[in-house]
Design a protein around this motif. Structure first.
Motif, PDB file in Angstrom:
ATOM      1  N   ARG A  68      10.031   2.985 -11.917  1.00 55.72           N
ATOM      2  CA  ARG A  68      11.217   2.148 -11.427  1.00 55.72           C
ATOM      3  C   ARG A  68      12.013   2.797 -10.413  1.00 55.72           C
ATOM      4  NH1 ARG A  68      13.965  -2.410 -14.423  1.00 55.72           N
ATOM      5  NH2 ARG A  68      16.223  -2.321 -13.762  1.00 55.72           N
ATOM      6  N   VAL A  69      12.254   1.868  -9.469  1.00 55.58           N
ATOM      7  CA  VAL A  69      13.241   2.494  -8.226  1.00 55.58           C
ATOM      8  C   VAL A  69      14.302   1.424  -7.933  1.00 55.58           C
ATOM      9  CG1 VAL A  69      13.277   3.156  -5.820  1.00 55.58           C
ATOM     10  CG2 VAL A  69      11.366   4.038  -7.269  1.00 55.58           C
ATOM     11  N   GLU A  70      15.498   1.862  -8.091  1.00 54.64           N
ATOM     12  CA  GLU A  70      16.364   0.987  -7.862  1.00 54.64           C
ATOM     13  C   GLU A  70      17.205   0.968  -6.703  1.00 54.64           C
ATOM     14  OE1 GLU A  70      18.931   1.384 -11.617  1.00 54.64           O
ATOM     15  OE2 GLU A  70      17.323   0.373 -12.768  1.00 54.64           O
ATOM     16  N   GLY A  81      11.993   6.664 -10.731  1.00 53.80           N
ATOM     17  CA  GLY A  81      10.973   6.862  -9.649  1.00 53.80           C
ATOM     18  C   GLY A  81      11.270   7.438  -8.527  1.00 53.80           C
ATOM     19  N   ALA A  82      12.629   7.225  -8.205  1.00 52.81           N
ATOM     20  CA  ALA A  82      13.059   7.605  -6.928  1.00 52.81           C
ATOM     21  C   ALA A  82      13.007   8.927  -6.386  1.00 52.81           C
ATOM     22  CB  ALA A  82      14.673   7.266  -6.929  1.00 52.81           C
ATOM     23  N   PRO A  83      12.897  10.022  -7.248  1.00 55.66           N
ATOM     24  CA  PRO A  83      12.501  11.651  -6.731  1.00 55.66           C
ATOM     25  C   PRO A  83      11.055  11.592  -6.433  1.00 55.66           C
ATOM     26  CG  PRO A  83      13.791  11.590  -8.697  1.00 55.66           C
ATOM     27  CD  PRO A  83      13.477  10.310  -8.620  1.00 55.66           C
ATOM     28  N   GLU A  84      10.143  10.899  -7.003  1.00 54.66           N
ATOM     29  CA  GLU A  84       8.781  10.916  -6.833  1.00 54.66           C
ATOM     30  C   GLU A  84       8.818  10.136  -5.377  1.00 54.66           C
ATOM     31  OE1 GLU A  84       4.487   9.170  -8.487  1.00 54.66           O
ATOM     32  OE2 GLU A  84       6.210   9.062  -9.739  1.00 54.66           O
ATOM     33  N   LEU A  85       9.232   8.893  -5.468  1.00 60.99           N
ATOM     34  CA  LEU A  85       8.976   8.484  -4.197  1.00 60.99           C
ATOM     35  C   LEU A  85       9.693   8.904  -2.874  1.00 60.99           C
ATOM     36  CD1 LEU A  85       8.330   5.390  -2.791  1.00 60.99           C
ATOM     37  CD2 LEU A  85      10.867   4.642  -3.193  1.00 60.99           C
ATOM     38  N   ARG A 113       0.920  -1.051   0.116  1.00 56.06           N
ATOM     39  CA  ARG A 113       0.188  -0.020   0.010  1.00 56.06           C
ATOM     40  C   ARG A 113       0.741   1.269  -0.103  1.00 56.06           C
ATOM     41  NH1 ARG A 113      -3.145   0.516   5.474  1.00 56.06           N
ATOM     42  NH2 ARG A 113      -1.267   1.479   5.902  1.00 56.06           N
ATOM     43  N   ARG A 114       2.009   1.095   0.908  1.00 61.33           N
ATOM     44  CA  ARG A 114       2.668   2.510   1.038  1.00 61.33           C
ATOM     45  C   ARG A 114       3.423   2.752  -0.355  1.00 61.33           C
ATOM     46  NH1 ARG A 114       6.811   2.324   3.459  1.00 61.33           N
ATOM     47  NH2 ARG A 114       7.175   0.257   3.829  1.00 61.33           N
ATOM     48  N   LEU A 115       3.756   1.703  -0.953  1.00 58.63           N
ATOM     49  CA  LEU A 115       4.810   1.713  -2.197  1.00 58.63           C
ATOM     50  C   LEU A 115       4.078   1.763  -3.573  1.00 58.63           C
ATOM     51  CD1 LEU A 115       7.892   0.180  -0.535  1.00 58.63           C
ATOM     52  CD2 LEU A 115       7.506   2.366  -0.845  1.00 58.63           C
ATOM     53  N   ALA A 116       2.539   1.569  -3.380  1.00 59.80           N
ATOM     54  CA  ALA A 116       1.778   1.392  -4.670  1.00 59.80           C
ATOM     55  C   ALA A 116       2.258   2.426  -5.807  1.00 59.80           C
ATOM     56  CB  ALA A 116       0.448   1.737  -4.515  1.00 59.80           C
TER      57      ALA A 116
END
Length: 212
Positions: free
Chosen positions: A174-176, A200-204, A153-156
């Motif tokens: 994508r987050v690596e 996806g890292a900045p958005e996460l 849920r948190r990382l959807a």
């Protein structure tokens, strides 16, 4: 990892963490860990309680008015009152045993020692390498559990992809990161956000950082 591999890794991690605890200064024992409200000594104490039997666990839960979270907190605080040198000895004494707390699988002790080892090491600036296969196995378990991590849920909306292991979960941006970093992310340790990369890292990071 098969069951025997998991238990061998648990033994290795407990032994190496006990060695680290033996080396801590008085001030390091009092350092806040990555677990909110817990010092290093509470985290270390908590790890020595995974052999708790059903009668003791039931009494502790009743004492905590039925709250599992309160039980975990209160038992760690009570155990942390012991002299700090006892925690390493207790942890080392668990090596070779396959006892575990009631109603958990053999994967929870692996998850506990890997993640809580980092909860101790990272704030202290201590380097504690994590076995890659074990990190991926623990991350899979944490991702599948729902409570208490609620990772799906948190990382959807994000696909988590390990850079050092053929491990991936989720879908979306994508987050690596290394398997160790992704395990800590899945279990809610936001201190690892700077270690992540990918589109996806900045958005996460923007989504999760306000929660820190």
């Amino acid at each position: 990892m098969n069951r025997d591999d998991v238990w061998r890794t648990i033994d290795d991690e407990r032994a190496s963490l006990a060695d680290l605890l033996d080396d801590l200064s008085a001030s390091e024992w009092e350092t806040p860990s990555l677990c909110a409200g817990w010092r290093v000594r509470e985290v270390a104490a908590h790890l020595t309680l995974s052999h708790t039997g059903l009668p003791s666990a039931t009494w502790a839960l009743l004492r905590a008015c039925g709250s599992f979270d309160r039980m975990v907190h209160d038992t760690a605080v009570r155990q942390a009152a012991l002299p700090v040198e006892r925690h390493a000895a207790h942890l080392r004494g668990m090596v070779g045993s396959r006892r575990k707390a009631p109603v958990v699988t053999h994967l929870e002790p692996l998850l506990d020692v890997l993640v809580h080892g980092q909860d101790i090491a990272i704030p202290l600036g201590r380097r504690r390498p994590m076995p890659v296969d074990a990190a991926a196995t623990a991350a899979t378990r944490a991702w599948s559990m729902g409570w208490p991590f609620h990772a799906r849920r948190r990382l959807a909306g994000f696909a988590l992809v390990a850079t050092d292991h053929p491990w991936s979960v989720g879908s979306g941006s994508r987050v690596e990161g290394t398997s160790a970093a992704l395990l800590l992310l899945v279990t809610g340790r936001l201190a690892v956000l700077p270690q992540l990369s990918g589109p996806g890292a900045p958005e996460l990071s923007a989504r999760l950082s306000p929660l820190r």
